[in-house]
Every structure is written in C-alpha cells, then in structure tokens.
Design a protein around this motif. Sequence first.
Motif, PDB file in Angstrom:
ATOM      1  N   ASP A   1      28.746 -33.553  85.907  1.00  0.00           N
ATOM      2  CA  ASP A   1      28.607 -32.509  86.910  1.00  0.00           C
ATOM      3  C   ASP A   1      27.538 -32.898  87.910  1.00  0.00           C
ATOM      4  O   ASP A   1      26.852 -33.909  87.748  1.00  0.00           O
ATOM      5  CB  ASP A   1      28.329 -31.135  86.294  1.00  0.00           C
ATOM      6  N   SER A   2      27.435 -32.103  88.927  1.00  0.00           N
ATOM      7  CA  SER A   2      26.490 -32.438  89.988  1.00  0.00           C
ATOM      8  C   SER A   2      25.874 -31.160  90.516  1.00  0.00           C
ATOM      9  O   SER A   2      26.419 -30.078  90.351  1.00  0.00           O
ATOM     10  CB  SER A   2      27.192 -33.168  91.118  1.00  0.00           C
TER      11      SER A   2
ATOM     12  N   ILE B   1      22.889 -29.676  93.728  1.00  0.00           N
ATOM     13  CA  ILE B   1      21.986 -29.967  94.836  1.00  0.00           C
ATOM     14  C   ILE B   1      20.748 -29.121  94.627  1.00  0.00           C
ATOM     15  O   ILE B   1      20.846 -27.914  94.406  1.00  0.00           O
ATOM     16  CB  ILE B   1      22.640 -29.634  96.194  1.00  0.00           C
TER      17      ILE B   1
ATOM     18  N   ALA C   1      31.808 -22.188  80.235  1.00  0.00           N
ATOM     19  CA  ALA C   1      31.963 -22.658  78.859  1.00  0.00           C
ATOM     20  C   ALA C   1      32.280 -21.518  77.910  1.00  0.00           C
ATOM     21  O   ALA C   1      33.014 -21.711  76.933  1.00  0.00           O
ATOM     22  CB  ALA C   1      30.690 -23.378  78.410  1.00  0.00           C
TER      23      ALA C   1
ATOM     24  N   SER D   1      32.598 -28.552  88.730  1.00  0.00           N
ATOM     25  CA  SER D   1      31.315 -28.911  88.145  1.00  0.00           C
ATOM     26  C   SER D   1      30.356 -29.412  89.202  1.00  0.00           C
ATOM     27  O   SER D   1      29.366 -30.023  88.872  1.00  0.00           O
ATOM     28  CB  SER D   1      31.510 -29.969  87.071  1.00  0.00           C
ATOM     29  N   HIS D   2      30.655 -29.153  90.442  1.00  0.00           N
ATOM     30  CA  HIS D   2      29.766 -29.649  91.482  1.00  0.00           C
ATOM     31  C   HIS D   2      29.112 -28.470  92.181  1.00  0.00           C
ATOM     32  O   HIS D   2      29.749 -27.749  92.927  1.00  0.00           O
ATOM     33  CB  HIS D   2      30.529 -30.540  92.450  1.00  0.00           C
ATOM     34  N   TYR D   3      27.847 -28.292  91.863  1.00  0.00           N
ATOM     35  CA  TYR D   3      27.169 -27.082  92.293  1.00  0.00           C
ATOM     36  C   TYR D   3      26.309 -27.346  93.514  1.00  0.00           C
ATOM     37  O   TYR D   3      25.714 -28.410  93.649  1.00  0.00           O
ATOM     38  CB  TYR D   3      26.279 -26.558  91.158  1.00  0.00           C
ATOM     39  N   ARG D   4      26.247 -26.336  94.378  1.00  0.00           N
ATOM     40  CA  ARG D   4      25.387 -26.467  95.542  1.00  0.00           C
ATOM     41  C   ARG D   4      24.340 -25.364  95.514  1.00  0.00           C
ATOM     42  O   ARG D   4      23.202 -25.580  95.145  1.00  0.00           O
ATOM     43  CB  ARG D   4      26.220 -26.408  96.823  1.00  0.00           C
ATOM     44  N   LEU D   5      24.744 -24.154  95.838  1.00  0.00           N
ATOM     45  CA  LEU D   5      23.784 -23.055  95.833  1.00  0.00           C
ATOM     46  C   LEU D   5      23.793 -22.310  94.503  1.00  0.00           C
ATOM     47  O   LEU D   5      22.781 -21.793  94.067  1.00  0.00           O
ATOM     48  CB  LEU D   5      24.097 -22.072  96.968  1.00  0.00           C
TER      49      LEU D   5
ATOM     50  N   ARG E   1      27.679 -23.189  84.314  1.00  0.00           N
ATOM     51  CA  ARG E   1      28.238 -23.840  83.127  1.00  0.00           C
ATOM     52  C   ARG E   1      28.402 -22.850  81.998  1.00  0.00           C
ATOM     53  O   ARG E   1      29.341 -22.914  81.219  1.00  0.00           O
ATOM     54  CB  ARG E   1      27.334 -24.978  82.689  1.00  0.00           C
TER      55      ARG E   1
ATOM     56  N   GLU F   1      36.862 -27.799  85.412  1.00  0.00           N
ATOM     57  CA  GLU F   1      36.823 -28.894  86.386  1.00  0.00           C
ATOM     58  C   GLU F   1      35.940 -28.607  87.595  1.00  0.00           C
ATOM     59  O   GLU F   1      35.753 -29.468  88.427  1.00  0.00           O
ATOM     60  CB  GLU F   1      38.226 -29.252  86.873  1.00  0.00           C
TER      61      GLU F   1
ATOM     62  N   PRO G   1      18.179 -20.799  95.247  1.00  0.00           N
ATOM     63  CA  PRO G   1      18.308 -22.111  95.897  1.00  0.00           C
ATOM     64  C   PRO G   1      17.011 -22.549  96.567  1.00  0.00           C
ATOM     65  O   PRO G   1      16.646 -23.709  96.530  1.00  0.00           O
ATOM     66  CB  PRO G   1      19.413 -21.886  96.917  1.00  0.00           C
TER      67      PRO G   1
ATOM     68  N   ILE H   1      21.732 -18.743  74.415  1.00  0.00           N
ATOM     69  CA  ILE H   1      21.519 -19.627  75.567  1.00  0.00           C
ATOM     70  C   ILE H   1      20.713 -18.904  76.634  1.00  0.00           C
ATOM     71  O   ILE H   1      19.784 -19.465  77.228  1.00  0.00           O
ATOM     72  CB  ILE H   1      22.866 -20.114  76.117  1.00  0.00           C
TER      73      ILE H   1
ATOM     74  N   LYS I   1      23.413 -24.344  88.372  1.00  0.00           N
ATOM     75  CA  LYS I   1      24.295 -25.048  87.438  1.00  0.00           C
ATOM     76  C   LYS I   1      24.217 -24.443  86.043  1.00  0.00           C
ATOM     77  O   LYS I   1      25.229 -24.308  85.362  1.00  0.00           O
ATOM     78  CB  LYS I   1      23.891 -26.520  87.380  1.00  0.00           C
TER      79      LYS I   1
ATOM     80  N   ILE J   1      17.302 -19.807  78.635  1.00  0.00           N
ATOM     81  CA  ILE J   1      17.173 -19.948  80.085  1.00  0.00           C
ATOM     82  C   ILE J   1      16.061 -19.047  80.608  1.00  0.00           C
ATOM     83  O   ILE J   1      15.259 -19.450  81.445  1.00  0.00           O
ATOM     84  CB  ILE J   1      18.511 -19.606  80.771  1.00  0.00           C
TER      85      ILE J   1
END
Lengths: 578, 495
Positions: free
Chosen positions: B211-212, B214, A79, A64-68, A75, A62, A194, A133, A71, A137
């Motif tokens: 998902d999200s 930035i 996973a 799943s909102h990435y900033r720095l 994941r 849950e 970032p 994977i 992603k 990447i």
Amino acid sequence: GGMLAAGLLLLLLAAGPGWAGAEQARRDVLREELLLSPLPAGDLAATFQFRTRWDADLQQGEVSHYRLFPKALGRLVAALGVRELHLALTQGFWRTRVWGQPPLQAPAGAELWVWFQPTVTDVDKAWKELSNILSGIFCASLNFIDSTNTVTPTASFKPLGIANGTDHSLLRYAVLPREVVCTENLTPWKKLLPCGSKAGLAVLLKAERLFHSSYHSQAVHIRPICRDASCLAVSWELRQTLTVVFDSFSSGQGKKDWSLFRMFSRTLTDACPLASQSKVYVDISPKSKEEELLEVTPTPASVHEAIVQGDKRTYAVYDLLSPSLFNTSRSLNVQLKWKRPQDSSELPTPILHAQRYVSGYGLQTGEISTLIYNTHPYRAFPVILLETVPWYLRLYVHTLTIITKGKENKPSYIHYQPAQDRKRPHLLEMLIQLPANSVTKITIQFERALLKWTEYPPDPNHGFYVSSSVLSALVPSITAMKHVDMEQSPLFTSLFPSSDGSSYFVRLYTEPLLVNLPTPDFSMPYNVICLTCTVVAVCYGSFYNLLTRTFHVEEPSRGRLAKRLANIIRKFRGVPPL
Amino acid sequence: QFQLAVPIAVVFSPGSVPGDLPRPLPFRDVQEMEISVHLRTSVTSHYEMVYRKATVQEEAALDAATAREADTALRLLQDALLGSLTVYVVPETSSLLPQGINIYVGKHRSALVRAGRGLATLRSRLQQLTQVMSFTPSSISTALSDRVPNSQLSPDSRRHLKSSLGYEITFSLLNPDPKSHAVDWDIEDAVNRYVQPVLDKLSLLANFSVDSQILYYAVLGVTPRFDKESSSFLLSAHSLPHVINPVEARLGSSAASLYPVLNFLLYVPERSHSPLYIQDKDGAPVSTNAFHSPRWGGIMVYNVEAPASPEASLPLHVDVDMVRVMEVFLAQLRLLFGLSREELSSEFLLESPGNEGLADWELDCLLWAHTVENIATVSTTLTSLAQLLDKIGNIVIKDDVASEVYRAVASAQSAMAKLAAGHLHSAFQASKEAVTSSERAFFDPSLLHLLYFPDDQKFAIYIPLFLPMAVPILLSLAKIVREARQRKKEPTKMD
C-alpha cells in the motif's frame, strides 16, 4: 462595509468553480471548520470538524493508495468489514440544561458503535479485533470492551450513512464510562489529520489549553455516503470532530469576552494547504429581539444564516482560504465583546433534556431514576430511551414505572434483554411518548450483586460506573427548516440526516452513574495470615523453649535486693538475718 | 544438524566431455560439503550430481547464437523443480559464451559452463556455480545468525530481513512543504508495472501486501548542511541514522497485521532545503540520492527543480518520475532480501532477470536460506518454551498448546527430512507450518509466566510465620555455639 462584504462574496463565488474543477481531478477532499458558539451561561463552546471525503469504495479491496484519508483507519475499515464506525472519547459532561442542545454530544468516557457489513460472518470476533486495534491507534483502553459491556440496540442507533437494510445483528455498541481522556488520546487523533497540527485550524489544538476546560470530546466518525445526488456510487467520509467548552467567565476575570488567543494561546495564520474549504463560524445570533449585544472583530466577510436544531441562528463566517482575510493582518484572532453585561437570569431551557440519579440506601438495593423533560409548549413527541446496566446491578423489571404528570405512561415499544452474570449487561430500550410541557419519571429498582474478589477493579471503593443512558428523539422544530444540500451547508449541521422540515434529530446522553457495591476488605486475608502466623509462632516459641531449656537449681547468691529486704524485715522482727 | 541436498544435472554437449571421466556417461556422483556454523550446529550439503549426455533437442538448443537464446530455448526442455539445477557443459572453445566468461547463469535454473581442461577444472567451476545458485556458507550462517556469535557476522548479513510468513510493503511520499509543492505520484500504476511482477515471483516465499500513502508536513530529523560551492544542501552519511525516527512516528502502525513492514519513503525536500543531496562517507554525493536502512526499508530524496521564473505561482505542481524512483526502490528491495550480485568473480556472467526482477535460481537461494532459518527459529522457540516450563513447575499446558508443540516438532522434522532429500518446496512449506505452530504455542495466553506466583513471593507471605519461629531457633543455636566455645575454654583453664 456592506459594499466591501458584497465584493468579497463575489470574489468567493468567482473562486468557487476553480476549486470544484481541482476537486474533480483529485478524488479526495478535505474540509475543515471551526464553530465558536457562546453558550447561554457564559461559557464558550468550540467545535472543530475535519472532514475527509474520498471517492473510492474502501470495501472493494485493492484500494490501498492513500492520500488524505489516513491509512491506519482505511485499512481497518477494509480488513474488518466495517460499514460505519463512531468512536468518541470524552472528558466531562455536557450540561444540556445550561448549555443548550449540543451540536454533537458524547457520553463521558469512551463510546464506540459500529455497523458491520452483511458479509462479516462472525460479528463478535470482528468487534473484538476492531476494539483492540482502535485501542492501539488511539491509546485508549478500548481493549476492555468485551461481552459484559457490549450490547446490540434495536432502535436507538440507526446507520448515519447510506445503508441498505438495517439488520441489527450487525450493530455493536459499547461505552466505557471509566475511561479518562487526556493528551495521549489527542496526539494520535491529530496525527490522522492530513495537515497534522502544523497548519490550518488544527494549530489551535494545544493540549494544555484543550484539557484545561469544562468539557472535552473528540470523535471519529467513518461512514459511507452518496457520491452525488443520484447515489449510484459510494464515497467514504471520515469526520474528526472535537468539541471543547471553555469556562471563559472564570478564566476571564468575570468578563465573558473572549478571543482565539485567550482560549487557545494561538491565532490562525493560514488554512491547511490541502483543504478545499477552511472556515470559522461564530454564532452571533441575537438572544432577543433587541439590538445586538455582542460585537465580533475583525468584521466578518460574510454572514451565514441557518436553522440549526430548530432555531434560527446567525453566524459570522471567516473564510481562511480567501486571500483578503490575511491582507490587513498576518493572523486571524477572532474576538468577541459584549456591549453590556448580559443578565444571565433568563436561560432558555432546551426543549428536551434529561437527568438521572441513583437513589436508595444501604448496599443491597437501589433505584435508578431518570427524569425526561419536554418543555415544548404544545407539541408532544416520542423519545427512545436506551439503558445499559452492567450485570452486577440486577434490575427488577417488574418495578419499572413510567409516570408522566401523575399518570402512568405506557411505552409503545419495549425491548428488554436480561443480563447474564459475567456475560452480558442488561439492555432496556423503550419508546416513550412525552406529552407537551411535561416531566416523565422512569424508575427501576435493582439489587447489587456480590463480585468475586478478582473481579473488583483497582480502587473498588471509588464505586462502579453505569454508563449514560441514551435518548434519541425527533424534536419538533419551532421554526420551519428548508432542505439544504449537505455538501454546501456547514459541517456542523450535516452529521445527522434531517428527516423533514418540521423536526430535527437530537441524541442526548444523561449523566453516568456511580454506584457503590458491597466491597470486601481486601487486606483481610493478609491480616488473617499475619495474625495466625504470629499466634502459631508464639505458641511454637514457648513450646520450643519448654522442650529445649534445661532447668538448673540456682545457688542463692548474696547481695540480692530481695534478700536485703528480707533481712530488713527480719531485723525489725528481731530475727537473725539470712 | 542440517542436511541439505541439491539435485544437479550436468549435461555434456558433444565435444565437451573431458577425457578423464571416472566412469562412462551417464552416472551419478555425490559431493559433500560441510559448513560449520557453530560448535554444535553444522550443515552438511550433498550435491547429487547426475552426469549425462545432452539429448537431441538440447543439442539443438545449444546451437543457438547467443547464451541468452540458448537459455530461453533450454527453458522449454526442463522440468525444473524448485531447488534443482541443470548445468550444460559446452566445449572450452565454444562461441556461445563471450570471451573471458567461463560460467553463464541464466534467468531460470540452468547455467552454461565451459568444459575447461580436464575434470578438475570442471569440478571446481561446478562447485563455484552450485554455491552461487543455491547457498554459500555465508548465506547459511546468516540464516542461522541467531546462533552465531556477533563478531563472526559481517555487517552485510545483518541487513537481511528475518524470515516471516508475510511482509507488508508501504510506499510513502513525504511532502514536508505542501504549500510550495503539490506532489503527485502515480503509485498505483507504478506498483502494478514494476513491483507486482517481483512480488508475484516472491509469492511462493511469503504473502505480500502493498500500500501507499502520502504524508504531509513530515520532516526528516536532521537539518541538512548548506554547501556554498554547489549551492545545495547536504546530508552526510553519519547523520542518516537520525533521519528515520521522527518520520517513523508518522508512518502509522500496521495495527491490522503482525507481519514486518518494509518502508520505502520518497522524500521531497522543502523548498527552503532543496536541492538536497546525500553524501557518502568520503564526501562524494550518492548517485541515486537514496539510502537504505537494514531490516527497515529505504529512503530516497527526490529533488524538485526550482521553477524557471521566481514568480511562478505556488504551489508548484510536481509529477514524480516513477521509473527513476522504482528502480531505486526495487534495488533496495533486493538488498533487503539479501540478493546482491556483487561478490562474484569476473568469470561469471549473470543474465539480468528482466521485468520480473528476480531470477528463478535467486528465488531458490531465498528458499534455501529461509527454510534453514525457519527450522532454526522453531528450535529456538521450542527451546525457550521448554526453559520456561522448567522454570515454572506448576504451569498448566493445555491440550491445544501441546498439540501445537507436537505439530511444530513433526513439521520441523519433516522439513529436515525433505531438505535432506532435496525437495526444497515441500521442505519450505513444512518449515512454515512449523513456525506457525511453534509461535502459536509460545504466544498462547495461558503460558504467560506472570500468571503464576513465583516461589519467592509465596515465601514472603509466610514471613510473619517464619520470622518469629526463627528467633528462638537462632537464639538457641547461638547458645549452643556459646556453650561449645565455653566448654572448649574450660579444659584449657584446667591446665
């Protein structure tokens, strides 16, 4: 100068709490750091570290909102149930004997070791999927990791992050010594930052300079760490490290002076705006007790003293976030000058170093020899040796000998897993006690196996690589170390956990080996086909001629050369001509 | 050759029964419609109508003041299966529907229709209605777009996402200038509040993951043009196609899954390029400041107001207004799934789907189209597999591949049968299974055609044999020809 430095320190301290407040609101923090250390032999090592710390538990779904945090990696961790991931891509070999103990060493080629969560039921499947994977990447051929080069070490690789229980069936380790590292691996690595390579320390990462060097190693480490001192919650840490060794002696026309611009052909203009810490450390520790031999410009705002790998070191610190740094000039170009030419005769040898080679002649048998040096004057310490040998070199374990100072040295722990043809490699792990001031020689004989003709890689006459063996040791420190808070100390000191004040952890990799295997002549089948076909065709042709030709009795015609000759002879003999 | 059956119940409220009914109520009737997609592919749809009188409860529900209330009340009385429709016929003069509106489509699987003058009007209205609420010839031909020549397709129909077992939705905030803008968005809350209800509804159709991220220093590929009049920057419509590529490289691959990704990007322009507006083809600014790219996702430009005082400290803190953003993104999501409500005539009134973003009957439309598309995909996959096998005679088919093929065929057949029987849900499930099996068979690593030697290469190896052998044969052939020619000449000489 001293007054100014003190004033700046005060300023920094005043700025500290404000940053801490901002960090608490956000849940992820980025720190970037560059360590420049002149090596004893005159080379220069630059170590970049970018550390993203995220106060969230990746495993509990849950999120799943990435900033720095990137992603793609987040994941992956979520996973596949990854507990810890360490990937290093390296070009070149770190010469421990000449360059000293590395802050972070990696074996030549690609190295991947992963701890999985206990909830993962099929570790091998997850490992396979993960390596596939990751190869996507990082554009590396990690997809060649399979059961023939994967091992499960029992003692050498402990989790570096927090871990409850170390069930070794959850660990996988693989090295691809043949892997070549180049720009296509660097670009995706930079993309995970970032700020990319647009701002901050990462602007220095220009591929054409980085790969024009003696050693290049880039790594990704993901591990769970304690969120605070009480360790009730988990944070995830992503460390991206890049070490590069420039041969400044040869590129600088015999001078050992260097500057950021000369090495990277760039200078620093700002910090990454997302980073909460952005510092450049320059190792200026005096080599001897005399006056300082080297001079750094511009004058550093502060000096950091630390005990790193059992040695007292002094670092000049440039904080890119302090506004005073860019007051005088628009950009930061750290320069180092040697006041007088240093005599390079007395190279300090590191306490622990090792070397390895293959000996023997012919294409049937051979011998792998490893020499481990302990140069500590009076302390003995144990070392764990991990040896992974591919199945096509059949080790004879009864020939394993360990000799120190002319006497046999019995390992106190030995774990051997024999290879299975085309299934798994040999794994040999030993705990060996190294007496003070000694050389330990470990030899083991092997036989070279014959491969099937489809199993040879392209250019088989180049030879087959045997991956580096791994030495892990707690080396006794010469200077006592005091315990420091990990969040405060520079990044280059804080990847390996230090156990206590009297020793420090070192992991060393020996040279990879290149072994020739009996190689067939691959053009032989085609040659045989060609030859047989030609023979058959010639036979066929003459038979065909014999069968189809019609024979005529030819009328003798006049004016032929033979006839003339005969007539001449006849004339001499006085016989009438024909 | 598809056969689709739509069960429809037509319920007459008192006073709406037309006088010229062929039979007394209740009765059954089947109407057929043929949609020809292609020379060999045609779709026959059966509308299985059941005409009956309203029950007492339904009459009570229809007595409500407005159509919306009637719709909610009727919802409780239906046992609406997926794909089935209930149409309530109300008297022509009923005040339930607003003036000028003849057909009202509710949030669920029911509709209200004015009776009209006589059966013929009612029939034509019913036909229009059923097409809207199930499938139209164009939606079917879109689903079968693989087999339709390109020229026949409208550009709209290429916008829709291909049917897949799952979709990944990624919201990305692009901040190319983190030095001047510290942008924060409460995406977690916005997803839970606006996106999740829609996806819960769509979960029948496919698996969704959201998902999200930035992304900093991610720039659009086009430098916008400065417009002096409005002192703003403009991005014209014809440059939009070039915007996506450089951004795409930063978005990150979806390495961990094979599902198609829907990208929704929120772009906060750099300080030196703001405010930034998107212009349409006529040069007028687009009101939403957003555009979408077919089968890929959408981009919205979010301008940050310049600070009141120029000496405001940088970076400027920005909190994104998620309601505005999500409105646009949800509209784009609907468009990408091919749910548009534009091409309806004025006598229709559609109930807004409310918080769920999607009415029940719209879900049915998607299911119809996707089921047909899945079956078409299976048949295409299996056909090309068969072609591959025809081409390489000595290919090895493993037992598990064979069983996957059998399963795919069986599932596809059962999906067809269920479509013809009007069981939409089970038909969709069967078609999904068929797709999975057929893809697994097709992408089996043992079927890689590169594993097999092509025959021409085998021939090339034996060239050292064939070439020298051919030389005497050819020479003697030439000799025969020469002799034959001479023999031909000789008789003429004799003459």
